[in-house]
Design a protein around this motif. Structure first.
Motif: not given
Length: 292
Positions: A82-92, A110-114, A155-160, A166-167
C-alpha cells in the motif's frame, strides 16, 4: 482478450469457508468490454502472484512502448504494498493493476490518483446507482462507505522515453468484509456486497471489473487531453470530508489541520486553516478526520 483460469478460486486460499468464492467470467468480461473504450486492452487473470503492480512494473521496464494498456488481475496477492510501503494482501477483494501508457511528462501526472479514484467511484455507480451514491472519495487515493475504507489506489511510474511514461495503477476493491483483516488493522472496512443488493460472487466481480476498465480507459483519454482540472468539481462533489475538520499527518506527526474544501485542478487538497487557504500536495501525507 482476457486470459482467465478455468475454475473459480477461493478469495482466501487457506480458509475457503471464511469468504465466498469469486471468479471472473472470461466470456462475460469479453462481452462487457467488446464495445467500450477498453475493448483493445490486454487483460490477464491469474490465480496468485506476489504483486500485480510489481509484475507490470517489471514488464514495462522491458516492453516496447505501446498505446495499448495492460491489465493483470490476481485472485490472491501475497506481497502487495500500500502507500508508504505498507504490506498488503488481497484476499477479500478484486485486486488488479493497470499499466497505462501516457504520452506525458512525469510533471503532468499531477492529479492522476484522484482521477483514478473518481473513475472507480463512477464505475460503481454505473453498476448500481444506490451503491454509487454511498461511495465517497478520501483524498488522495481511497474510496469509502460510511467512513470505512472500500478501496485503495497505488500508482507507480516507469519512464519510457521523452514525454512517455507507463503509469502502473494498483487497485484493491473490497468485495466483502474480511473479519481477519479488520482484526489485524484494528478498524472496520467496507465491502461492495453490503451495499449492492443481491451481490453474486459468480457474476458481479466480472461486471464491476468491466465497468472499472471502461471508466479508466475513458479517463485516460480525457486526462491526456486536459489533465485532471475538468474532473476536479466531480471529485469534490464526492469528497467524503468536504467542509469537515481534518488533520494531516506524516509518520504520525501532525503537519496541519483545518477544514477540507475540496481539491484544485492539480489535485491538491484545499485546506482552510487559521493562516488562510493552503494547497496541499499528496506526497506521503495521510488525511484523518479531526475526531480520529
Amino acid at each position: 482478450m482476457p486470459a482467465v483460469p478455468d475454475h473459480p478460486v477461493s478469495a482466501m486460499a487457506d480458509d475457503a469457508a471464511a469468504l465466498p468464492s469469486w471468479c471472473i467470467d472470461a466470456n462475460g468480461l469479453r462481452t462487457a468490454l467488446s464495445t467500450g473504450p477498453a475493448r483493445d486492452w490486454m487483460v490477464e487473470v491469474i490465480e496468485e502472484t506476489g504483486s500485480t503492480n510489481a509484475d507490470l512494473t517489471q514488464a514495462c521496464r522491458t516492453a516496447d512502448w505501446s498505446e495499448q494498456a495492460r491489465v493483470r488481475v490476481a485472485y490472491r496477492q501475497t506481497a502487495g504494498r500500500g502507500r508508504q510501503g505498507r504490506p498488503w494482501q488481497g484476499q477479500a477483494g478484486l485486486t488488479f493493476s493497470v499499466a497505462m501508457p501516457l504520452a506525458l511528462a512525469p510533471a503532468q501526472l499531477s492529479g492522476l490518483s484522484l482521477a483514478v479514484g473518481l473513475a472507480l467511484a463512477e464505475a460503481l455507480e454505473d453498476c448500481d446507482a444506490a451503491l454509487g451514491a454511498r461511495v465517497g472519495l478520501k483524498w488522495p487515493n481511497d474510496l469509502q462507505i460510511d467512513g470505512r475504507k472500500l478501496a485503495g489506489i497505488l500508482i507507480e511510474s516507469v519512464p519510457a522515453g521523452p514525454r512517455r511514461v507507463w503509469a502502473v495503477i494498483g487497485i484493491g476493491l473490497n468485495l466483502v468484509r474480511d473479519a481477519r483483516m479488520e482484526a489485524a488493522l484494528g478498524r472496520e472496512l467496507a465491502g461492495v456486497a453490503e451495499a449492492l443488493p443481491g451481490f453474486l460472487p459468480s457474476r458481479d466481480p466480472t461486471r464491476i471489473l468491466g465497468a472499472v476498465l471502461d471508466r479508466l480507459a475513458a479517463m485516460r483519454l480525457a486526462f491526456l487531453e486536459t489533465g485532471f482540472a475538468p474532473m476536479a468539481p466531480r471529485w469534490s462533489a464526492r469528497d467524503a470530508f468536504r467542509d469537515e475538520p481534518v488533520r494531516l499527518l506524516h509518520d504520525g506527526a501532525l503537519l496541519a489541520e483545518g477544514l477540507a474544501r475540496g481539491v484544485d485542478g492539480d489535485g491538491h487538497l484545499l485546506l482552510e486553516t487559521a493562516e488562510g487557504l493552503q494547497r496541499i500536495a499528496s506526497g506521503e501525507v495521510s488525511l484523518r478526520g479531526a475526531a480520529a
